[in-house]
Design a protein around this motif. Sequence first.
Motif, mmCIF file in Angstrom:
data_model
loop_
_atom_site.group_PDB
_atom_site.id
_atom_site.type_symbol
_atom_site.label_atom_id
_atom_site.label_comp_id
_atom_site.label_asym_id
_atom_site.label_seq_id
_atom_site.Cartn_x
_atom_site.Cartn_y
_atom_site.Cartn_z
ATOM 1 N N ARG A 1 4.943 1.557 35.642
ATOM 2 C CA ARG A 1 5.597 2.923 36.168
ATOM 3 C C ARG A 1 5.664 3.713 34.583
ATOM 4 N NH1 ARG A 1 7.919 6.743 39.144
ATOM 5 N NH2 ARG A 1 8.783 8.426 38.064
ATOM 6 N N VAL B 1 3.081 4.785 38.501
ATOM 7 C CA VAL B 1 2.979 5.971 38.065
ATOM 8 C C VAL B 1 2.534 6.051 36.929
ATOM 9 C CG1 VAL B 1 5.772 7.563 38.035
ATOM 10 C CG2 VAL B 1 4.599 6.309 40.900
ATOM 11 N N GLY C 1 -2.718 7.200 37.000
ATOM 12 C CA GLY C 1 -1.773 6.228 38.161
ATOM 13 C C GLY C 1 -1.464 5.759 37.903
#
Length: 90
Positions: free
Chosen positions: A20, A46, A57
């Motif tokens: 992320r 993400v 992503g």
Amino acid sequence: MLDETNGTVTVKGGIITGGRTNGGGGVCVIDGGKLTMTAGSIVGCVSENVNGSGGGGGVRVHGTFTMTGGGIIGCVAQDTGGGVFVWNSG
């Protein structure tokens, strides 16, 4: 997250999961870097949109990315390119 500048990396098998970040949640290949991925997966990563650069992503590519076999699964971006975002500066 793998962040490679002007280098070459080869990944054989395995899973990149749960990354992320802002641009390239799983992998970010920038400025002439080269990543070759064989039979592995990028899963559930993400890319958040901070300062307008939230693309990719699973993978954000400014260099060279080659993937043979495997998959990019369940990755999302808050901007563009949920699975893969390829930057073209030209």
